[in-house]
Write an enzyme that holds these catalytic residues in place. Structure first.
Site, short mmCIF file in Angstrom:
data_model
loop_
_atom_site.label_atom_id
_atom_site.label_comp_id
_atom_site.label_asym_id
_atom_site.label_seq_id
_atom_site.Cartn_x
_atom_site.Cartn_y
_atom_site.Cartn_z
N LEU A 1 -5.69 3.66 1.49
CA LEU A 1 -6.02 3.97 0.10
C LEU A 1 -5.06 5.01 -0.44
O LEU A 1 -5.08 6.17 -0.03
CB LEU A 1 -7.45 4.51 0.01
CG LEU A 1 -8.56 3.55 0.43
CD1 LEU A 1 -9.82 4.31 0.82
CD2 LEU A 1 -8.84 2.56 -0.69
N THR A 2 -4.19 4.61 -1.35
CA THR A 2 -3.31 5.57 -2.00
C THR A 2 -4.14 6.52 -2.85
O THR A 2 -4.89 6.08 -3.71
CB THR A 2 -2.27 4.85 -2.87
OG1 THR A 2 -1.42 4.08 -2.02
CG2 THR A 2 -1.43 5.84 -3.65
N HIS B 1 2.89 -2.74 6.46
CA HIS B 1 2.36 -3.18 5.17
C HIS B 1 3.16 -4.41 4.73
O HIS B 1 4.26 -4.29 4.19
CB HIS B 1 2.49 -2.05 4.15
CG HIS B 1 1.67 -2.25 2.91
ND1 HIS B 1 1.26 -3.49 2.46
CD2 HIS B 1 1.15 -1.35 2.01
CE1 HIS B 1 0.55 -3.37 1.35
NE2 HIS B 1 0.47 -2.07 1.06
N ALA C 1 1.85 -6.72 2.61
CA ALA C 1 0.98 -7.30 1.59
C ALA C 1 1.31 -6.76 0.20
O ALA C 1 2.25 -6.00 0.00
CB ALA C 1 -0.48 -6.99 1.94
N TYR D 1 4.81 -5.86 -1.98
CA TYR D 1 5.82 -4.86 -1.64
C TYR D 1 6.93 -5.52 -0.80
O TYR D 1 6.97 -6.74 -0.67
CB TYR D 1 5.17 -3.67 -0.95
CG TYR D 1 4.20 -2.94 -1.86
CD1 TYR D 1 4.62 -2.46 -3.10
CD2 TYR D 1 2.87 -2.75 -1.52
CE1 TYR D 1 3.75 -1.82 -3.96
CE2 TYR D 1 1.98 -2.11 -2.37
CZ TYR D 1 2.42 -1.65 -3.59
OH TYR D 1 1.57 -1.02 -4.45
#
Length: 398
Positions: free
Chosen positions: A24-25, A195, A197, A200
Site C-alpha cells: 500500500l503506497t 511488482h 502488475a 508498471y
C-alpha cells in the site's frame, strides 16, 4: 475462522496465519528514506495479526513517480532506515518457544513474514518529477508509447503521462533489481516480491499494447515475458525460494490490457515458466481476480483496457504446487471459504488493514471491522502531520 489461522510454509519461513497485508503506497518517506512513523505503521500491523506483510512499492532506483515521498532501497541510508522497520516488525509479530535439550535456547517459531516489493514505474513517471530530474536519465519504457491518462499528486495541473524513451538495454534495469534484492537482504527482510502488475515497468514489457519492440524483448509471448523472467532469475540467485511475483492479468490500471485470448496466452505462459526454474513449488504467486478498483480506474481515466475474466479460474490449473494468495476486497467469510476449499493458500487485504491495525486479531476474536478509511489522508501531504490517517486509527484487540 479456524482455517485462516493455520500456519503455512512459504519458502524458508513459516507464517502463523493466511492473512496478508497488501502493498500500500502511503507516501510517508522523507526524501525517499524510511521514517520513524513508517516503523510504527508496520509494527502496528504485525502486532495486529498480519501473517504476511508486503511492503509498499519500494523504488529500485532514483526516478520520478506518481506519488510524493515514496521510499527507495538503492543506497545505504535507505537500507539502514528499512532495517529499523524490519527489526520492529519481527519483534512485534514473533512468537517464542524454548527448545528442550542439553542447552535450552530460545528460538522464533513464527513471525510476521515481511517481504519487500521491488518497484520500477517505467512510463508511469514524469520528467518534471524532482527525483526524475535528479536521476539524470529519461523516463524509460519498453517502447516509446505514452500511456493515456495520468495524474501526479505533486505536479500542478494535470500534465498526464508523456511519451517515454525506449529502454536501450533492459539488462541495466535487471541489474538494478538484483542490487535492490541484495539491499533488501541487508535490511532484514524475509524475501522480495517483484511488482509485475498495475501497468508498471514489468507489466509494460508483458503487455503487447505497451511493448512493440522487435528485438528479443518484444513480439512473441516468450520475448515479452523475458524481462520478467530474467529479473526473477536474479532475485532467486539472491533469495532462493523466498521470491514472490505480483501479477494483475485483468489489467486496466496504467493503460495496459490486451484482448482476452492474448491475455490468457501471455499469463498462461508466464506462470509455469516462472515455476519451471527449479523452484520446487515453494514460491508464492500473488494472483488477482478482476478488481473493481482497476476497472473503475480504467473508466475514470477514459480507458477501456481492463480485460474482464476470472483470474483464479483461468490460471490456477497452471500452478498446482504454487502458493496462491488472492487479492481484491476479499472479506473474512469469503477468505475462510477460499482457503478451506483449497482454491488459495491465503488472501490479501489492503483497505481493512489501513483502517484496522489489529485486523487479524479482530477476525480471530470475532470483533467487527467497524472503521472506515479516510481517503483524504491516504497519501498524506506536505506540511501535514504524517500520523493522521496512518497510525492514529484505534487499536482495540491486543
Amino acid at each position: 475462522m479456524s482455517t485462516l489461522f493455520t500456519p503455512l510454509q512459504l519458502g524458508s519461513v513459516t507464517i502463523p496465519n493466511r492473512l496478508g497485508m497488501s502493498a500500500l503506497t502511503r507516501s510517508r518517506a522523507s526524501k525517499s528514506i524510511p521514517t520513524e512513523v513508517m516503523k510504527k505503521y508496520y509494527e502496528q500491523r504485525a502486532r495486529g495479526g498480519a501473517g504476511l506483510i508486503v511492503s509498499e512499492g519500494v523504488l529500485i532506483t532514483r526516478q520520478g513517480t506518481e506519488y510524493h515521498d515514496v521510499p527507495g532501497i538503492w543506497n545505504k541510508t535507505q537500507v539502514e532506515g528499512w532495517k529499523k522497520i524490519t527489526d520492529a516488525v519481527h519483534a512485534a509479530g514473533s512468537k517464542i518457544y524454548a527448545q528442550v535439550g542439553r542447552v535450552p535456547v530460545v528460538r522464533i517459531l513464527f513471525q510476521s513474514l515481511f517481504i519487500l516489493q521491488l518497484w520500477h514505474l517505467g512510463r508511469a513517471n514524469h520528467p518534471d518529477a524532482p527525483e526524475q530530474i535528479a536521476s539524470g536519465v529519461p523516463v524509460y519504457a519498453p517502447s516509446a508509447i505514452a500511456a493515456r491518462g495520468g495524474k501526479f499528486k505533486y505536479l500542478p495541473g494535470t500534465p498526464g503521462y508523456v511519451t517515454p524513451t525506449e529502454l536501450p538495454d533492459p539488462t541495466v534495469i535487471i541489474a538494478q533489481y538484483k542490487e535492490a534484492a541484495i539491499n533488501a537482504k541487508e535490511a532484514g527482510f524475509d524475501g522480495v516480491e517483484l511488482h509485475g502488475a498495475n501497468g508498471y515497468l514489468v507489466h509494460q514489457f508483458l503487455d503487447s499494447t505497451s511493448n512493440k519492440r522487435t528485438d528479443k524483448w518484444g513480439g512473441s509471448v516468450e520475448n515479452r515475458a523475458r524481462f520478467c523472467l530474467e529479473i526473477l532469475k536474479e532475485l532467486i540467485d539472491v533469495w532462493g525460494p523466498d521470491v514472490a511475483l505480483k501479477l494483475s492479468p485483468a489489467g486496466g490500471y496504467g493503460d495496459v490490457g490486451m484482448e482476452l485470448q492474448e491475455t490468457l496466452d501471455t499469463f498462461g505462459y508466464l506462470d509455469p515458466a516462472f515455476l519451471d526454474q527449479e523452484f520446487d513449488g515453494r514460491l508464492l504467486i500473488i494472483g488477482y481476480r478482476i478488481l473493481k478498483f482497476s476497472l473503475l480506474a480504467s473508466i475514470i481515466q477514459g480507458k477501456k483496457r481492463a480485460t474482464q475474466h476470472d483470474v483464479l479460474a483461468s490460471y490456477s490449473s497452471f500452478l498446482p504446487d504454487t502458493k496462491i494468495f488472492l487479492n481484491a476486497g476479499v472479506m473474512p467469510a469469503e477468505a475462510e471459504e477460499l482457503v478451506d476449499s483449497g482454491k488459495v493458500a491465503g488472501v490479501f487485504n489492503g483497505l481493512s488493514w489501513i483502517a484496522h491495525p489489529d485486523m487479524g486479531k479482530r477476525i480471530q476474536t470475532g470483533k467487527a471491522l467497524d472503521s472506515n478509511v479516510d481517503f483524504k489522508t491516504l497519501y498524506g501531504a506536505p506540511g501535514v502531520d504524517p500520523a493522521l490517517g496512518y497510525v492514529d486509527y484505534k487499536e482495540a484487540v491486543y
